[in-house]
Design a protein around this motif. Structure first.
Motif, PDB file in Angstrom:
ATOM      1  N   ILE A   1      96.391  10.869 180.989  1.00 10.87           N
ATOM      2  CA  ILE A   1      96.953  11.702 179.920  1.00 10.87           C
ATOM      3  C   ILE A   1      97.323  10.842 178.718  1.00 10.87           C
ATOM      4  O   ILE A   1      96.998  11.175 177.570  1.00 10.87           O
ATOM      5  CB  ILE A   1      98.190  12.471 180.435  1.00 10.87           C
ATOM      6  N   ALA A   2      97.987   9.725 178.971  1.00 10.48           N
ATOM      7  CA  ALA A   2      98.374   8.824 177.878  1.00 10.48           C
ATOM      8  C   ALA A   2      97.146   8.290 177.146  1.00 10.48           C
ATOM      9  O   ALA A   2      97.124   8.221 175.908  1.00 10.48           O
ATOM     10  CB  ALA A   2      99.221   7.677 178.415  1.00 10.48           C
ATOM     11  N   ASP A   3      96.097   7.917 177.902  1.00  9.92           N
ATOM     12  CA  ASP A   3      94.861   7.414 177.289  1.00  9.92           C
ATOM     13  C   ASP A   3      94.251   8.462 176.355  1.00  9.92           C
ATOM     14  O   ASP A   3      93.834   8.145 175.233  1.00  9.92           O
ATOM     15  CB  ASP A   3      93.838   7.034 178.366  1.00  9.92           C
ATOM     16  N   ILE A   4      94.191   9.701 176.820  1.00  9.96           N
ATOM     17  CA  ILE A   4      93.573  10.771 176.028  1.00  9.96           C
ATOM     18  C   ILE A   4      94.393  11.046 174.769  1.00  9.96           C
ATOM     19  O   ILE A   4      93.846  11.177 173.665  1.00  9.96           O
ATOM     20  CB  ILE A   4      93.442  12.052 176.874  1.00  9.96           C
TER      21      ILE A   4
ATOM     22  N   PHE B   1     105.690   4.856 174.968  1.00  9.27           N
ATOM     23  CA  PHE B   1     105.032   6.161 175.056  1.00  9.27           C
ATOM     24  C   PHE B   1     104.448   6.379 176.455  1.00  9.27           C
ATOM     25  O   PHE B   1     104.621   7.442 177.051  1.00  9.27           O
ATOM     26  CB  PHE B   1     103.945   6.252 173.990  1.00  9.27           C
ATOM     27  N   ARG B   2     103.760   5.365 176.985  1.00  9.24           N
ATOM     28  CA  ARG B   2     103.170   5.498 178.317  1.00  9.24           C
ATOM     29  C   ARG B   2     104.245   5.708 179.383  1.00  9.24           C
ATOM     30  O   ARG B   2     104.066   6.489 180.319  1.00  9.24           O
ATOM     31  CB  ARG B   2     102.334   4.262 178.643  1.00  9.24           C
ATOM     32  N   LYS B   3     105.377   5.031 179.205  1.00 17.66           N
ATOM     33  CA  LYS B   3     106.470   5.196 180.163  1.00 17.66           C
ATOM     34  C   LYS B   3     107.018   6.622 180.113  1.00 17.66           C
ATOM     35  O   LYS B   3     107.276   7.242 181.150  1.00 17.66           O
ATOM     36  CB  LYS B   3     107.583   4.190 179.853  1.00 17.66           C
ATOM     37  N   ASP B   4     107.187   7.155 178.892  1.00 18.68           N
ATOM     38  CA  ASP B   4     107.669   8.538 178.736  1.00 18.68           C
ATOM     39  C   ASP B   4     106.706   9.524 179.397  1.00 18.68           C
ATOM     40  O   ASP B   4     107.145  10.466 180.081  1.00 18.68           O
ATOM     41  CB  ASP B   4     107.822   8.881 177.258  1.00 18.68           C
TER      42      ASP B   4
ATOM     43  N   GLN C   1     107.093  18.262 175.157  1.00 17.35           N
ATOM     44  CA  GLN C   1     107.839  17.021 175.367  1.00 17.35           C
ATOM     45  C   GLN C   1     106.976  15.799 175.053  1.00 17.35           C
ATOM     46  O   GLN C   1     107.459  14.815 174.492  1.00 17.35           O
ATOM     47  CB  GLN C   1     108.347  16.960 176.806  1.00 17.35           C
ATOM     48  N   MET C   2     105.715  15.849 175.432  1.00 17.66           N
ATOM     49  CA  MET C   2     104.809  14.740 175.123  1.00 17.66           C
ATOM     50  C   MET C   2     104.656  14.559 173.621  1.00 17.66           C
ATOM     51  O   MET C   2     104.586  13.430 173.117  1.00 17.66           O
ATOM     52  CB  MET C   2     103.438  14.984 175.771  1.00 17.66           C
ATOM     53  N   ASN C   3     104.595  15.656 172.904  1.00 15.11           N
ATOM     54  CA  ASN C   3     104.473  15.580 171.447  1.00 15.11           C
ATOM     55  C   ASN C   3     105.723  14.941 170.835  1.00 15.11           C
ATOM     56  O   ASN C   3     105.634  14.130 169.901  1.00 15.11           O
ATOM     57  CB  ASN C   3     104.260  16.976 170.856  1.00 15.11           C
ATOM     58  N   ARG C   4     106.897  15.281 171.398  1.00 13.64           N
ATOM     59  CA  ARG C   4     108.138  14.687 170.892  1.00 13.64           C
ATOM     60  C   ARG C   4     108.179  13.186 171.193  1.00 13.64           C
ATOM     61  O   ARG C   4     108.616  12.389 170.364  1.00 13.64           O
ATOM     62  CB  ARG C   4     109.344  15.387 171.526  1.00 13.64           C
ATOM     63  N   SER C   5     107.739  12.813 172.384  1.00 11.30           N
ATOM     64  CA  SER C   5     107.701  11.395 172.723  1.00 11.30           C
ATOM     65  C   SER C   5     106.759  10.641 171.798  1.00 11.30           C
ATOM     66  O   SER C   5     107.054   9.520 171.364  1.00 11.30           O
ATOM     67  CB  SER C   5     107.256  11.225 174.185  1.00 11.30           C
ATOM     68  N   ALA C   6     105.620  11.243 171.500  1.00  7.62           N
ATOM     69  CA  ALA C   6     104.659  10.605 170.594  1.00  7.62           C
ATOM     70  C   ALA C   6     105.289  10.385 169.219  1.00  7.62           C
ATOM     71  O   ALA C   6     105.187   9.287 168.646  1.00  7.62           O
ATOM     72  CB  ALA C   6     103.402  11.465 170.469  1.00  7.62           C
ATOM     73  N   ALA C   7     105.944  11.405 168.690  1.00 12.83           N
ATOM     74  CA  ALA C   7     106.579  11.277 167.373  1.00 12.83           C
ATOM     75  C   ALA C   7     107.657  10.200 167.390  1.00 12.83           C
ATOM     76  O   ALA C   7     107.775   9.406 166.449  1.00 12.83           O
ATOM     77  CB  ALA C   7     107.180  12.624 166.959  1.00 12.83           C
TER      78      ALA C   7
END
Length: 548
Positions: A330-333, A349-352, A376-382
């Motif tokens: 998921i993180a790679d994509i 980011f990968r840890k989140d 949540q992933m979008n928030r972590s990315a930001a």
């Protein structure tokens, strides 16, 4: 940006609303809940009641009512009583007086209602922020629903959107959170989607497209438009008798197994996302109706999302990785499909992502996790300096709404297993679609061009090898910049030596008597000292302030 006098009222209303809710416990708890942080207080009592929030949004106007409707589909953010209050924005608005409805319909379709319809109910079936729906019967006896746009709604929408657009631009320019979350990009996509709802001709086209795409699903119905009685402000379509899917009684849920129906609904949305790239973007419970024959009708196609072929491939891989709970994949994509700031933190980011995925492992539909984890992933990315495409947010919103519907009809439904089960078939269909004759013809043309030029290119390469003229050019460094740098260093060293020589020469001349003096000292020595001083100052200035 211009604050014209006629716009001041809109800005005053917006600022008053923001000042009221900015530091409220409701907003603080909502933000903490969204980020899975410990909340400051319990979801019990707040300064603003659900009814007060609803009234405030109504006072703000139709655009904010639409935003409230979107918020009512976020069970991961707000308590149930706030969700229920906001849900009333979807169908409890004051109706347009029938006289106005009659005038709009007759003007738009170009004929009297009495000539176009056998009957036309004066009381609306539903009343929403943009328009309201009336049941009617065509001269042919066909039952139809007529959606009529509220008068003046376009101007109000555009005015409010302009205000929000300027606020989003200010947030991006002056606040860190605005930059992190790309408020301007998110708003641009929101504006595009919301403006689509103002054009009923576009919605009619969307109904036809979705109906065609989903014709293989026998349990799903997409009401089709009646072109002769449809304009940009009036939409006439087939009437279907049903009710909101979340209003099904507990007794009926007990008596019926809705798992096959949910299965088909999930399959249809996966097909829209991965295979068609054309998605019903607003599947909240008010737009998904359960009919008397236990079929599902997809209503209100004003908001649709369109994904490019490249984005479909990304989302296909993302959904597969989500179904397998593969945090690394998921993180790679997400990293591959995103843009990164210079100081982004990939490791954080990968840890989140790993934590989010692990928390979602083995969850069922009643846990409402699938769409929420994407948000949540979008928030972590930001937070970590990574910009994900708006398409990920749209997918998250679609899945959030789907989670709510699936959890109501089949609480134990395993959405991840359903994704794994259907994805193979969708991948096969997608590959078959990409092998269509026109696609194969394009590949054949490229292959033909390659084969035509291949012999001459091989001949040229072999000839150069035989004549020892074969060259490999490696563009590793900028050669000119590299040599210029050496030349600059050599020039500085030479100038330094000249300055040093002038100082030594001046010192030696100081002991030789001369009739030419400056300030009582030998004039030539002083001139050499002054030239050396100016040269040293110039060299120092150039090194300190002009060198790259």
């Amino acid at each position: 940006m211009s604050l014209l006098p006629e716009n001041l009222v809109r800005y005053q209303k917006f600022l008053s609303f923001m000042l009221k809710y900015w530091n409220s416990d409701l907003l603080n708890d909502t933000t903490s809940q969204a980020m899975d942080e410990e909340t400051v207080s319990s979801f019990s009592e707040y300064d603003q009641s659900p009814e007060e929030l609803v009234e405030d949004l109504k006072q703000m106007g139709p655009t904010y009512i639409k935003l409230g409707q979107l918020l009512s589909t976020r069970p991961d953010l707000l308590p149930d009583r706030y969700l229920k209050a906001l849900a009333s924005l979807q169908d409890d608005l004051p109706p347009i007086p029938y006289e106005e409805v009659r005038e709009i319909v007759e003007y738009e379709i170009g004929t009297k209602i009495s000539k176009a319809f056998n009957s036309f109910d004066e009381d609306p079936v539903a009343s929403a922020s943009i328009g309201q729906v009336h049941k009617a019967e065509l001269r042919s006896g066909k039952q139809v629903a007529v959606k009529v746009q509220r008068p003046g709604i376009r101007k109000k929408f555009l005015d409010d959107l302009k205000t929000l657009e300027e606020v989003a631009a200010l947030a991006v320019k002056h606040t860190q959170i605005g930059k992190q979350y790309g408020f301007d990009d998110v708003f641009a996509e929101l504006k595009r989607i919301m403006l689509q709802e103002l054009d009923y001709l576009r919605e009619a086209s969307n109904l036809v497209t979705l109906g065609t795409n989903l014709k293989e699903y026998r349990r799903l119905i997409v009401p089709q438009p009646i072109p002769d009685y449809t304009t940009s402000k009036v939409l006439t379509m087939e009437y279907v008798k049903g009710k909101k899917i979340t209003s099904v009684s507990p007794l009926k849920k007990t008596e019926n197994d809705y798992t096959p129906l949910v299965d088909e609904l999930v399959h249809a949305y996966l097909k829209q996302i991965v295979s068609d790239g054309f998605v019903h973007a607003d599947p909240h419970p008010g737009n998904i109706h359960l009919l008397e024959n236990d079929k599902i009708a997809l209503m209100d196609l004003g908001m649709v999302a369109k994904f490019s072929n490249k984005m479909q491939d990304f989302l296909l891989r993302l959904l597969l990785a989500l179904s397998k709970n593969d945090g690394e994949e998921i993180a790679d994509i997400l990293l591959e499909m995103s843009e990164q700031q210079k100081d982004f933190s990939e490791s954080a980011f990968r840890k989140d992502i790993s934590v989010i995925v692990e928390n979602n492992r083995n969850s069922t539909a009643k846990d409402l996790q699938t769409g929420r984890l994407l948000i949540q992933m979008n928030r972590s990315a930001a937070k970590n300096g990574i910009y994900l495409p708006v398409d990920v947010n749209i997918l998250g919103k679609i899945l959030l709404n789907m989670d709510q519907i699936i959890a109501f009809l089949a609480p134990e439904y395993d959405l991840q297993e359903a994704v794994r089960k259907y994805m193979d078939k969708l991948v096969q269909n997608k590959m078959i679609k990409e092998l269509a004759p026109e696609e194969l013809f394009s590949v054949l043309l490229e292959s033909k061009n390659l084969l035509e030029h291949l012999p001459s290119r091989f001949n040229k390469i072999s000839e150069n090898l035989a004549n020892n003229e074969f060259k490999v050019i490696v563009d590793a460094i900028d050669e000119k910049r590299f040599t210029d740098g050496f030349q600059k260093v050599a020039n500085r060293i030479t100038l330094g030596l000249i300055i040093a020589s002038m100082i030594i020469g001046a010192a030696m001349l100081m002991s030789i008597p001369s009739s030419f003096t400056i300030f009582g000292y030998p004039g030539l020595a002083i001139l050499f000292f002054l030239l050396a001083a100016f040269g040293g100052v110039y060299l120092s200035y150039t090194i300190l302030f002009k060198d790259e």
